[in-house]
Design an enzyme around this catalytic site. Structure first.
Site, PDB file in Angstrom:
ATOM      1  N   GLU A   1       4.553  -0.392   0.840  1.00 32.64           N
ATOM      2  CA  GLU A   1       4.480  -0.592  -0.628  1.00 32.64           C
ATOM      3  C   GLU A   1       4.359  -2.064  -1.009  1.00 32.64           C
ATOM      4  OE1 GLU A   1       7.830   1.122  -2.633  1.00 32.64           O
ATOM      5  OE2 GLU A   1       7.535   3.126  -1.793  1.00 32.64           O
TER       6      GLU A   1
ATOM      7  N   GLU B   1       0.832  -1.212   0.000  1.00 24.09           N
ATOM      8  CA  GLU B   1       0.000   0.000   0.000  1.00 24.09           C
ATOM      9  C   GLU B   1       0.855   1.246   0.000  1.00 24.09           C
ATOM     10  OE1 GLU B   1       0.889   1.654   2.947  1.00 24.09           O
ATOM     11  OE2 GLU B   1       1.979  -0.243   3.238  1.00 24.09           O
TER      12      GLU B   1
END
Lengths: 357, 357
Positions: B320, B178
């Site tokens: 991420e 994310e």
């Protein structure tokens, strides 16, 4: 010490840089901080790339050409029933390596690591498809006397040095592994001599001994240690007394690689024993190695005390270099991140920390 | 609960297998024991391949086709000054993802993982090169009121379910990650509500807050939690109150993937919060995920309590999906070992354990 036998070794030790270059570390950290991520957020991958750069002596380290050296040898101490598997398995597994069917082959294929199998002293006829540096057909049973002569120990170390230097000319990052039925017993003996560990701290189950087997292995080691005069200040004598050909050759490899700026990733318990030998010759070799993983073999924790923490802790205890190879994959990712990530400036991403300065 | 809004979610939950198939586990363990290595010597890689096989529902699991979904969204709570970076960095980083310059791009390129960037709710004009599932231009500040409506929460979950089901048709192994400035605050709130953790246990430094910033973030969270009626038995209500679009969509992805037998590797703290949401809907989702790494973010240890241990512990806190991607590399190695290693019989290696039986 007998100086003539130590010429190559001493020369190599003299070529190992005593300290890691601080200027390279600051340049690398500065680049890390310019990349599009919160500072320090890649954790130990950032530290590991700093170390890799220091070993290679460059600000832009590289890990494109990777190799794994698997040192193989037999051990006379297997006569004492210290392993679950018979000695012949060393030879059978070397053939498995050459055919590409062993765990280390699979991992190295997957990760793009070139594998070399080194016959350091496997019993039986000469083997095909290996780098032949055989010192003898296995060591002598070190419960009864010296595992090898000082001359053999020196030759094993010198062969390793030569292989390490050679690898440094061809590769950016190396891993080391081994195969040798009985070699956890030799590694335990080396751990005892070099660190003062007691046999019960140093001996583990190896390939999977039960409680009775473990107690027997401890007794064998205790008796073996009583046989030998042991002086950690004479590492060649220690290797001759309780070492193994593949362990000594791996120690030589570490010295040769360190002398030429080739970073080497250690595997588990056996390569840890090789590291203790190399360190006894040249303490600065510690700057040039990575500990790939924490082995499940009892005694590895003791071996790792006060060193850089291992990268992986997956409960593995297979050897062959498998833990080292997986860790080489992580290091390769670290180098790729360092080389390929965009900077804040390139990506036009706001860097408040930079602005705040 | 409002049943109409839960139709897709309930249907998906109903499709998730309640227990891991034991027959597959025994077949896989039998094969592991037939391969040329001491039994159990690959440690948790062996266990992880067993789990992978159980999730895929086959005795020969596969990890050839790998994907990473990076869910991105903005957070109204950034108005409260809870992050070191301004909200606009979410958008800037999405552009960096699309251009391939971020950490997750580098790792996925290196490991052969196909990357998808999902706009779950990024502020500003529509973005190029992303999967557009935008619910709104960021959540509302949940210190002042609900982060989103129940309808938005349901839509975010449903979009995630759809993406998870779709991925299951195309890939063997997925990872989730994310990007969302402010999302550690939302994840901390979810951790408090679902586990009863106190704000001081749940709040960490995120991208790198100092002590004053950390104290402020804790105060904001404490105040925010006081605003909301919080019932963990109504997970949709919890998501609406304190969630984030990217976190909810990731939770949906977990449910959709689990319902179709696609194993998913979690990243760190934020994906852990998504897991808590998914688990509140369907406890059996725990059988279908791997925890990729232990994040350095404070609170992740609490989040991981009583779960399968994470594979890696590298002190990373980047998000991420970077920790998940590295762990996917290890799982891929595990599957390769399981599929490609020679058996004792094939390699003609003596297996004393087998003989002794």
């Amino acid at each position: 010490m007998n100086t003539s036998e130590l010429n190559t070794i001493e020369q190599t030790v003299g070529e190992i840089r005593l300290t890691a270059p601080a200027d390279i570390a600051s340049v690398v950290r500065e680049r890390w901080d310019s990349l599009t991520k919160p500072r320090g957020s890649l954790g130990r991958l950032e530290d590991d790339v700093v170390r890799l750069a220091q070993i290679q002596g460059v600000a832009m380290p590289v890990a494109d050409r990777r190799c794994m050296y698997v040192f193989c040898g037999d051990h006379g101490v297997t006569e004492e029933g210290v392993s679950l598997y018979p000695s012949v398995v060393t030879r059978e597994m070397v053939k498995n390596f050459v055919r590409g069917g062993a765990a280390i082959n699979v991992i190295c294929r997957q990760l793009g690591i070139t594998t070399f199998i080194v016959d350091s002293g496997v019993a039986g006829p000469r083997l095909e498809g290996v780098i032949d540096r055989r010192i003898a057909e296995g060591t002598t049973n070190f419960r009864r006397g010296a595992a090898m002569t000082r001359e053999q120990a020196a030759r094993a170390l010198e062969s390793g040095i030569e292989l390490g230097r050679d690898a440094a000319g061809k590769f950016d990052l190396a891993g080391v592994g081994e195969m040798g039925i009985g070699n956890t017993t030799a590694a335990s003996a080396l751990l005892c001599v070099f660190t003062g560990a007691k046999p019960e701290e140093a001996v583990g189950r190896g390939t999977g001994l039960d409680d009775a087997g473990l107690a027997h292995k401890r007794a064998v080691l205790t008796e073996a240690l009583a046989v030998h005069h042991r002086d950690p200040a004479d590492p060649l004598g220690v290797v001759a007394a309780v070492g193994g050909f593949e362990i000594a050759m791996m120690a030589g490899f570490l010295l040769g690689a360190a002398s030429r700026g080739l970073p080497v990733v250690m595997d588990g318990f056996i390569s840890g024993a090789a590291f203790l030998i190399a360190q006894a010759f040249a303490p600065a070799v510690a700057n040039c190695v990575f500990f790939g993983h924490r082995s499940a073999e009892h005694g590895h924790a003791r071996m790792l005390a006060n060193r850089h923490a291992p990268m992986l802790d997956l409960g593995m205890r297979l050897g062959e270099g498998t833990g080292a190879a997986l860790a080489m994959g992580l290091l390769t990712s670290g180098v790729a991140l360092y080389r390929e990530m965009a900077t804040f400036a390139e990506a036009a991403v706001s860097d408040t920390e930079r602005i705040a300065k």
